[in-house]
Design a protein around this motif. Structure first.
Motif, PDB file in Angstrom:
ATOM      1  N   ALA A  77     -11.246  33.610  -4.141  1.00  0.00           N
ATOM      2  CA  ALA A  77     -10.794  35.054  -4.990  1.00  0.00           C
ATOM      3  C   ALA A  77     -11.395  34.949  -6.288  1.00  0.00           C
ATOM      4  CB  ALA A  77      -9.345  35.207  -4.829  1.00  0.00           C
ATOM      5  N   VAL A  78     -11.584  33.715  -6.777  1.00  0.00           N
ATOM      6  CA  VAL A  78     -12.287  33.795  -8.185  1.00  0.00           C
ATOM      7  C   VAL A  78     -13.740  33.973  -8.056  1.00  0.00           C
ATOM      8  CG1 VAL A  78     -12.871  32.470 -10.204  1.00  0.00           C
ATOM      9  CG2 VAL A  78     -10.605  32.431  -9.492  1.00  0.00           C
ATOM     10  N   VAL A  79     -14.414  33.449  -7.164  1.00  0.00           N
ATOM     11  CA  VAL A  79     -15.864  33.585  -6.696  1.00  0.00           C
ATOM     12  C   VAL A  79     -16.193  35.186  -6.411  1.00  0.00           C
ATOM     13  CG1 VAL A  79     -17.698  32.916  -5.231  1.00  0.00           C
ATOM     14  CG2 VAL A  79     -16.260  31.448  -6.109  1.00  0.00           C
ATOM     15  N   LEU A  80     -15.292  35.838  -5.540  1.00  0.00           N
ATOM     16  CA  LEU A  80     -15.373  37.080  -5.267  1.00  0.00           C
ATOM     17  C   LEU A  80     -15.366  38.053  -6.451  1.00  0.00           C
ATOM     18  CD1 LEU A  80     -13.531  37.469  -1.786  1.00  0.00           C
ATOM     19  CD2 LEU A  80     -16.056  37.554  -2.312  1.00  0.00           C
ATOM     20  N   ALA A  81     -14.450  37.648  -7.045  1.00  0.00           N
ATOM     21  CA  ALA A  81     -14.051  38.516  -8.309  1.00  0.00           C
ATOM     22  C   ALA A  81     -15.289  38.494  -9.177  1.00  0.00           C
ATOM     23  CB  ALA A  81     -12.785  38.201  -9.191  1.00  0.00           C
TER      24      ALA A  81
END
Length: 130
Positions: free
Chosen positions: A6-10
């Protein structure tokens, strides 16, 4: 593990949004900014031509209403100044009495008149002056 994804996608979404923003705020090529000075020059010429056409328009006007006679009320008498930018035009006056009304027209040139003006006519011309 899902938290890391989720952090990488954000972070990836932020980078893509930044690139998209940079593209929309960068200067366009071709007819965009380079053609702007010509367009502005053309618009200024059109505005100047419209101003020149409107100089002779009767754009400045004023109405003064008053009682011409002490025994007649209601401010039924009036003087109307219709003038262009140079102060050329006319003053129309209508004087209402108890049994009759009279109307006068006087030519105005350069904010003044060759004929004698009443105080109300002078006031109408002064109020019409820009």
């Amino acid at each position: 593990m899902l938290d890391v994804v989720a952090v990488v996608l954000a972070a990836l979404a932020c980078v893509l949004a930044g690139l998209a923003l940079r593209r929309t705020t960068s200067r366009p090529s071709g007819d965009g900014v380079e053609a702007l000075p010509e367009d502005v020059h053309g618009l200024r010429q059109e505005v100047a031509a419209l101003k020149a056409e409107n100089r002779d328009a009767l754009r400045h006007l004023s109405v003064v209403r008053y009682d011409a006679f002490g025994d007649v009320g209601g401010h039924l008498s009036w003087s109307l100044a219709l003038l262009d930018d140079a102060g050329h035009g006319t003053v129309l006056t209508s004087i209402h009495g108890r049994s009759e009304a009279r109307t006068y027209a006087k030519t105005v040139v350069s904010w003044s008149c060759e004929q004698q003006l009443s105080p109300e006519e002078e006031e109408a011309i002064e109020h019409a002056r820009p």
